[in-house]
Scaffold this active site. Structure first.
Site, PDB file in Angstrom:
ATOM      1  N   GLU A 171       4.141  -1.122   3.607  1.00  0.00           N
ATOM      2  CA  GLU A 171       3.600  -2.441   3.938  1.00  0.00           C
ATOM      3  C   GLU A 171       4.073  -3.489   2.933  1.00  0.00           C
ATOM      4  O   GLU A 171       4.414  -4.601   3.298  1.00  0.00           O
ATOM      5  CB  GLU A 171       2.070  -2.381   3.977  1.00  0.00           C
ATOM      6  CG  GLU A 171       1.392  -3.694   4.350  1.00  0.00           C
ATOM      7  CD  GLU A 171       1.066  -4.587   3.172  1.00  0.00           C
ATOM      8  OE1 GLU A 171       0.820  -5.766   3.396  1.00  0.00           O
ATOM      9  OE2 GLU A 171       1.068  -4.112   2.005  1.00  0.00           O
ATOM     10  N   GLU A 172       4.110  -3.136   1.658  1.00  0.00           N
ATOM     11  CA  GLU A 172       4.521  -4.095   0.633  1.00  0.00           C
ATOM     12  C   GLU A 172       5.997  -4.446   0.717  1.00  0.00           C
ATOM     13  O   GLU A 172       6.428  -5.471   0.217  1.00  0.00           O
ATOM     14  CB  GLU A 172       4.210  -3.548  -0.769  1.00  0.00           C
ATOM     15  CG  GLU A 172       2.737  -3.364  -1.043  1.00  0.00           C
ATOM     16  CD  GLU A 172       1.936  -4.653  -1.133  1.00  0.00           C
ATOM     17  OE1 GLU A 172       2.532  -5.756  -1.115  1.00  0.00           O
ATOM     18  OE2 GLU A 172       0.699  -4.569  -1.210  1.00  0.00           O
ATOM     19  N   ASP A 189      -4.554  -1.419  -4.964  1.00  0.00           N
ATOM     20  CA  ASP A 189      -3.763  -1.972  -3.849  1.00  0.00           C
ATOM     21  C   ASP A 189      -2.923  -0.862  -3.252  1.00  0.00           C
ATOM     22  O   ASP A 189      -1.839  -0.596  -3.727  1.00  0.00           O
ATOM     23  CB  ASP A 189      -2.882  -3.103  -4.338  1.00  0.00           C
ATOM     24  CG  ASP A 189      -2.051  -3.693  -3.216  1.00  0.00           C
ATOM     25  OD1 ASP A 189      -2.502  -3.660  -2.065  1.00  0.00           O
ATOM     26  OD2 ASP A 189      -0.958  -4.168  -3.484  1.00  0.00           O
ATOM     27  N   HIS A 243      -2.900   0.245   3.932  1.00  0.00           N
ATOM     28  CA  HIS A 243      -1.539   0.667   3.610  1.00  0.00           C
ATOM     29  C   HIS A 243      -1.556   1.619   2.429  1.00  0.00           C
ATOM     30  O   HIS A 243      -2.438   1.568   1.579  1.00  0.00           O
ATOM     31  CB  HIS A 243      -0.617  -0.534   3.364  1.00  0.00           C
ATOM     32  CG  HIS A 243      -1.029  -1.423   2.239  1.00  0.00           C
ATOM     33  ND1 HIS A 243      -0.526  -1.305   0.973  1.00  0.00           N
ATOM     34  CD2 HIS A 243      -1.896  -2.458   2.202  1.00  0.00           C
ATOM     35  CE1 HIS A 243      -1.042  -2.233   0.200  1.00  0.00           C
ATOM     36  NE2 HIS A 243      -1.885  -2.949   0.927  1.00  0.00           N
TER      37      HIS A 243
END
Length: 166
Positions: A163-164, A130, A118
């Site tokens: 995505e988050e 991330d 992502h």
């Protein structure tokens, strides 16, 4: 064990791998809880902060994740004097995002391998951790496979946005 959860209370429950957060809220709601605080279990550095995650469905009562330290403090309070309330401010926002998908021309389509990552990040963390490193790895893998010669399997490379956000 939810025998101490009674109608109208804020239930304090501990996170553990044996039960989902949705199950915890379901059990507490069935006993009449007004809300649920899920405390982290504090067995390692990454389980000391607030419990995070999604219930995956709406519930009639609010549920919040709290840190191990706050959970321990609340567990130490005498029940007769412990009071609290729960409030949250938020918004449901609809937005349009785009994903990037690349598919190899070669390789067996009946034996497809999907490689994905992502492109967004959590607010608390640097995007390179991330999931910038995963996105970079996917791109490097695609570049190197292009020069590697014939492929046995078709490969789909996917970079997902938002995505988050769920």
């Amino acid at each position: 064990d939810y025998k101490n959860v009674t109608a109208g209370v804020l239930a304090l429950v501990a996170r553990s791998p044996s039960c989902t957060n949705a199950d915890r809220v379901t059990f507490a709601a069935a006993r009449g809880a007004a809300g649920v605080l899920v405390s982290n279990y504090g067995t390692s550095a990454d389980t000391m902060g607030p419990t995070r995650g999604s219930l995956r469905a709406p519930f009639a009562i609010p549920a919040f994740g709290v840190s191990y330290a706050l959970g321990a403090t609340l567990r130490g309070c005498p029940c007769a004097t412990a009071t609290g309330s729960m409030a949250i401010a938020g918004a449901i926002v609809s937005t349009t995002t785009m994903n990037l998908i690349a598919v190899t021309r070669a390789g067996d389509a009946d034996a497809t391998v999907v490689v994905g990552s992502h492109l967004d990040s959590v607010e608390e963390g640097p995007g390179i951790n991330d999931n910038g490193s995963g996105s970079a790895l996917n791109l490097e893998l695609a570049l190197n496979l292009g020069a590697a010669g014939p492929l046995r399997n078709r490969i789909v490379f996917a970079w997902w946005s938002a995505e988050e956000l769920g």
